[in-house]
Design a protein around this motif. Structure first.
Motif, PDB file in Angstrom:
ATOM      1  N   ILE A  98       0.839  -1.210   0.000  1.00 18.90           N
ATOM      2  CA  ILE A  98       0.000   0.000   0.000  1.00 18.90           C
ATOM      3  C   ILE A  98       0.868   1.252   0.000  1.00 18.90           C
ATOM      4  N   SER A  99       1.977   1.224   0.732  1.00 24.75           N
ATOM      5  CA  SER A  99       2.871   2.388   0.786  1.00 24.75           C
ATOM      6  C   SER A  99       3.438   2.701  -0.588  1.00 24.75           C
ATOM      7  N   ILE A 100       3.827   1.669  -1.327  1.00 23.83           N
ATOM      8  CA  ILE A 100       4.358   1.875  -2.676  1.00 23.83           C
ATOM      9  C   ILE A 100       3.288   2.486  -3.575  1.00 23.83           C
ATOM     10  N   ILE A 101       2.075   1.957  -3.492  1.00 22.71           N
ATOM     11  CA  ILE A 101       0.981   2.480  -4.318  1.00 22.71           C
ATOM     12  C   ILE A 101       0.693   3.938  -3.974  1.00 22.71           C
ATOM     13  N   LEU A 102       0.660   4.249  -2.683  1.00 15.36           N
ATOM     14  CA  LEU A 102       0.333   5.608  -2.246  1.00 15.36           C
ATOM     15  C   LEU A 102       1.363   6.619  -2.712  1.00 15.36           C
ATOM     16  N   ILE A 103       2.649   6.265  -2.617  1.00 19.41           N
ATOM     17  CA  ILE A 103       3.675   7.247  -2.994  1.00 19.41           C
ATOM     18  C   ILE A 103       3.693   7.457  -4.506  1.00 19.41           C
ATOM     19  N   VAL A 104       3.436   6.390  -5.270  1.00 19.50           N
ATOM     20  CA  VAL A 104       3.386   6.545  -6.730  1.00 19.50           C
ATOM     21  C   VAL A 104       2.174   7.386  -7.132  1.00 19.50           C
ATOM     22  N   VAL A 105       1.028   7.124  -6.513  1.00 24.93           N
ATOM     23  CA  VAL A 105      -0.176   7.914  -6.802  1.00 24.93           C
ATOM     24  C   VAL A 105       0.023   9.365  -6.382  1.00 24.93           C
ATOM     25  N   ALA A 106       0.673   9.581  -5.233  1.00 25.54           N
ATOM     26  CA  ALA A 106       0.918  10.943  -4.751  1.00 25.54           C
ATOM     27  C   ALA A 106       1.799  11.712  -5.734  1.00 25.54           C
ATOM     28  N   MET A 107       2.856  11.056  -6.239  1.00 24.45           N
ATOM     29  CA  MET A 107       3.730  11.717  -7.211  1.00 24.45           C
ATOM     30  C   MET A 107       2.977  12.019  -8.506  1.00 24.45           C
ATOM     31  N   PHE A 108       2.094  11.101  -8.907  1.00 19.62           N
ATOM     32  CA  PHE A 108       1.299  11.326 -10.111  1.00 19.62           C
ATOM     33  C   PHE A 108       0.373  12.527  -9.928  1.00 19.62           C
ATOM     34  N   MET A 109      -0.246  12.638  -8.770  1.00 25.51           N
ATOM     35  CA  MET A 109      -1.159  13.751  -8.514  1.00 25.51           C
ATOM     36  C   MET A 109      -0.407  15.076  -8.428  1.00 25.51           C
ATOM     37  N   ILE A 110       0.789  15.055  -7.837  1.00 23.40           N
ATOM     38  CA  ILE A 110       1.604  16.276  -7.805  1.00 23.40           C
ATOM     39  C   ILE A 110       1.982  16.681  -9.217  1.00 23.40           C
ATOM     40  N   GLY A 111       2.328  15.688 -10.044  1.00 23.70           N
ATOM     41  CA  GLY A 111       2.647  15.982 -11.434  1.00 23.70           C
ATOM     42  C   GLY A 111       1.465  16.547 -12.190  1.00 23.70           C
ATOM     43  N   GLU A 112       0.264  16.009 -11.936  1.00 25.06           N
ATOM     44  CA  GLU A 112      -0.945  16.529 -12.589  1.00 25.06           C
ATOM     45  C   GLU A 112      -1.204  17.971 -12.184  1.00 25.06           C
ATOM     46  N   ALA A 113      -0.991  18.273 -10.888  1.00 22.54           N
ATOM     47  CA  ALA A 113      -1.211  19.639 -10.419  1.00 22.54           C
ATOM     48  C   ALA A 113      -0.188  20.607 -11.017  1.00 22.54           C
TER      49      ALA A 113
END
Length: 233
Positions: free
Chosen positions: A207-222
């Motif tokens: 879950i930690s791996i998924i969360l950090i990858v999703v977080a980086m993706f969302m930061i990139g989208e922003a």
């Protein structure tokens, strides 16, 4: 020794086959995983941005040589290359970072080069040349500030890729054996045969791996709104 115990008040995320606290390993493993992600992403962005700026601005034989190097880098399989590199050198976080940097700079280079090709024809660049500014001054004071949002976008993407790569290599047993990371946790769980019944050892790092990858993706989208102002409309 309390081995393979499920989550309890004493051990929030249970224990491993050696009685070690999974929560403590998860917290300590965050440092190694983020170290690889941030350092590799920074180096990838720095190299890719510099090569893209030089290649796009000078053009000609300089652009031709650099783009052929990029084509060669694209022809090399990413994860197998890192596995071979780490095997030939030694399993360590720094060698994993080296492998990521040696290949992943290819992606931001192409995009930034294409952006520079359009920027170098703008009036403000021509005005700088008329004012007597040198090529390197124009590159790093006139063009570079305009591609920084795009570079930051690729940096956030690179963090996610670096985390996934480190996890994959460590899961295969090629990570640093003296450093706990999320991939190393998954590798130890697999080797001990606890994958099927000790879910508390597998789920938290996953879950930690998924969360950090999703977080980086969302930061990139922003951040993409700053790289492309048309998206704000």
């Amino acid at each position: 020794v309390v081995r393979l115990q499920p989550p309890s008040t004493n051990h929030f995320l249970g224990t491993t086959h050696m009685g070690r606290d999974v929560f403590s390993q998860l917290v300590i493993g965050t440092r190694a995983t983020l170290l690889v992600g941030i350092i590799a992403a920074f180096c990838v962005t720095l190299i890719g941005t510099s090569v893209g700026l030089i290649s796009g601005y000078f053009g000609g034989w300089v652009d031709e040589i650099m783009m052929r190097v990029v084509d060669i880098a694209y022809s090399i399989p990413f994860v197998p290359f890192i596995i071979i590199l780490v095997t030939l050198l030694e399993p360590s976080l720094w060698n994993i970072i080296l492998g990521i940097v040696l290949l992943f700079w290819r992606s931001p280079t192409r995009v930034i080069r294409s952006q520079v090709l359009t920027l170098k024809t703008r009036p403000f660049v021509k005005a700088a040349k008329v004012a007597g500014a040198g090529d390197w001054r124009i590159i790093y004071t006139q063009i570079a500030p305009n591609i920084l949002p795009l570079a930051f976008l690729y940096m956030t993407i690179s963090v996610g890729w670096a985390v996934v790569t480190e996890t994959s290599v460590s899961f295969l047993g090629l990570g640093d054996p003296l450093v706990i990371s999320w991939g190393q946790m998954l590798n130890l769980a697999f080797l001990s045969g606890a994958v099927r019944h000790a879910w508390w050892w597998i789920v938290p790092p996953g879950i930690s791996i998924i969360l950090i990858v999703v977080a980086m993706f969302m930061i990139g989208e922003a951040s993409e709104e700053y790289a492309n102002p048309r998206l704000r409309l």
